[in-house]
Design a protein around this motif. Structure first.
Motif, mmCIF file in Angstrom:
data_model
loop_
_atom_site.group_PDB
_atom_site.id
_atom_site.type_symbol
_atom_site.label_atom_id
_atom_site.label_comp_id
_atom_site.label_asym_id
_atom_site.label_seq_id
_atom_site.Cartn_x
_atom_site.Cartn_y
_atom_site.Cartn_z
ATOM 1 N N SER A 50 -8.948 -1.533 10.221
ATOM 2 C CA SER A 50 -9.162 -1.097 8.590
ATOM 3 C C SER A 50 -8.728 -1.642 7.928
ATOM 4 O O SER A 50 -8.936 -1.238 6.648
ATOM 5 N N HIS A 51 -7.408 -2.471 8.084
ATOM 6 C CA HIS A 51 -7.053 -3.158 6.376
ATOM 7 C C HIS A 51 -6.284 -4.003 7.660
ATOM 8 O O HIS A 51 -5.673 -4.288 7.895
ATOM 9 N N VAL A 52 -5.432 -4.804 5.875
ATOM 10 C CA VAL A 52 -5.066 -6.061 5.691
ATOM 11 C C VAL A 52 -4.045 -6.075 4.876
ATOM 12 O O VAL A 52 -4.188 -5.285 3.781
ATOM 13 N N GLY A 97 3.530 -10.900 -4.143
ATOM 14 C CA GLY A 97 3.211 -9.791 -3.701
ATOM 15 C C GLY A 97 2.951 -9.266 -2.312
ATOM 16 O O GLY A 97 2.380 -10.459 -1.916
ATOM 17 N N VAL A 98 2.691 -7.368 -2.321
ATOM 18 C CA VAL A 98 1.763 -7.737 -0.448
ATOM 19 C C VAL A 98 1.229 -6.439 -1.066
ATOM 20 O O VAL A 98 1.917 -5.325 -1.740
ATOM 21 N N THR A 99 0.006 -5.754 -0.820
ATOM 22 C CA THR A 99 -0.416 -5.172 -0.304
ATOM 23 C C THR A 99 -1.921 -5.331 0.394
ATOM 24 O O THR A 99 -2.264 -5.654 1.048
ATOM 25 N N SER A 100 -1.791 -3.879 0.785
ATOM 26 C CA SER A 100 -2.316 -2.978 2.488
ATOM 27 C C SER A 100 -3.468 -2.418 1.719
ATOM 28 O O SER A 100 -3.982 -2.109 0.485
ATOM 29 N N CYS A 101 -4.974 -3.716 2.154
ATOM 30 C CA CYS A 101 -6.308 -3.553 1.533
ATOM 31 C C CYS A 101 -6.877 -3.088 2.361
ATOM 32 O O CYS A 101 -6.638 -3.458 3.391
ATOM 33 N N ALA A 130 -3.151 -4.940 9.335
ATOM 34 C CA ALA A 130 -1.664 -3.607 9.179
ATOM 35 C C ALA A 130 -2.024 -2.602 10.793
ATOM 36 O O ALA A 130 -3.475 -2.309 10.712
ATOM 37 N N MET A 131 -0.488 -2.484 10.945
ATOM 38 C CA MET A 131 -0.863 -1.616 12.282
ATOM 39 C C MET A 131 0.423 -0.245 11.726
ATOM 40 O O MET A 131 0.609 -0.330 11.156
ATOM 41 N N LYS A 132 -0.442 0.819 12.314
ATOM 42 C CA LYS A 132 0.439 1.645 11.755
ATOM 43 C C LYS A 132 1.367 1.745 12.618
ATOM 44 O O LYS A 132 2.760 2.696 11.986
ATOM 45 N N GLU A 133 1.991 1.206 13.565
ATOM 46 C CA GLU A 133 3.376 1.125 14.412
ATOM 47 C C GLU A 133 4.499 0.345 13.282
ATOM 48 O O GLU A 133 5.700 0.663 13.253
ATOM 49 N N PHE A 134 3.871 -0.300 12.121
ATOM 50 C CA PHE A 134 4.463 -1.303 11.248
ATOM 51 C C PHE A 134 4.411 -0.359 9.634
ATOM 52 O O PHE A 134 5.426 -0.799 9.462
#
Length: 155
Positions: A50-52, A97-101, A130-134
């Motif tokens: 769902s996210h990266v 920069g870092v953003t979860s999109c 994006a992994m929820k465990e992280f």
């Protein structure tokens, strides 16, 4: 310390070009085009997420030469001074920069995301699903941050 060189893996394209316009990124649709050297299947499998997490370079901001003194966040006198590593803005060492999109679509070497707070032409240095465990579940932050950021990702 040893230095190293990073070669971008792709580029951001969107309708945002003003680096001073720093809020309301939630509805911004960006397409990241990954360099052809990675092949047409380089994003294969990413559509299942769902996210990266997009890592990019704030390349349109100069790097400061001295970060020792805490400064008011975003240069605003109504906000407390913070050290360079207590903020996420572009005026920082290495300008990373870092953003979860949210992932909208994946087609060949093109990844379309929502909410990337990077202007058009920004170099992308890495993509990570994006992994929820992280991601931590119990994030704590000062109240002034919550107030300041309440409009950041609004459409």
């Amino acid at each position: 310390m040893r230095s190293f060189e990073i070669t971008p893996i792709g580029t951001v394209r969107n309708d945002r070009t003003d680096v001073q316009d720093t809020d309301n990124w939630g509805a911004v649709r960006s397409t990241i085009t990954v360099d052809e050297r990675f092949g047409e299947a380089c994003l294969q499998g990413l559509e299942g997420f769902s996210h990266v997490d997009v890592l990019f370079v704030f390349d349109q901001f100069p790097e400061h030469d001295d970060y020792r003194e805490p400064r008011p966040y975003r240069g605003r006198s109504d906000l407390p001074p913070v050290g360079v590593f207590a903020g996420r803005g572009p005026r920082r060492p290495n300008r990373i920069g870092v953003t979860s999109c949210a992932i909208e679509s994946v087609h060949g070497r093109e990844l379309t995301v929502l909410g990337l707070d990077a202007v058009s032409g920004t170099p992308v240095i890495d993509l990570k699903p994006a992994m929820k465990e992280f991601h931590p579940g119990n994030v704590r932050q000062p109240e002034w941050v919550s107030s300041l950021m309440s409009d950041y990702f609004q459409p």
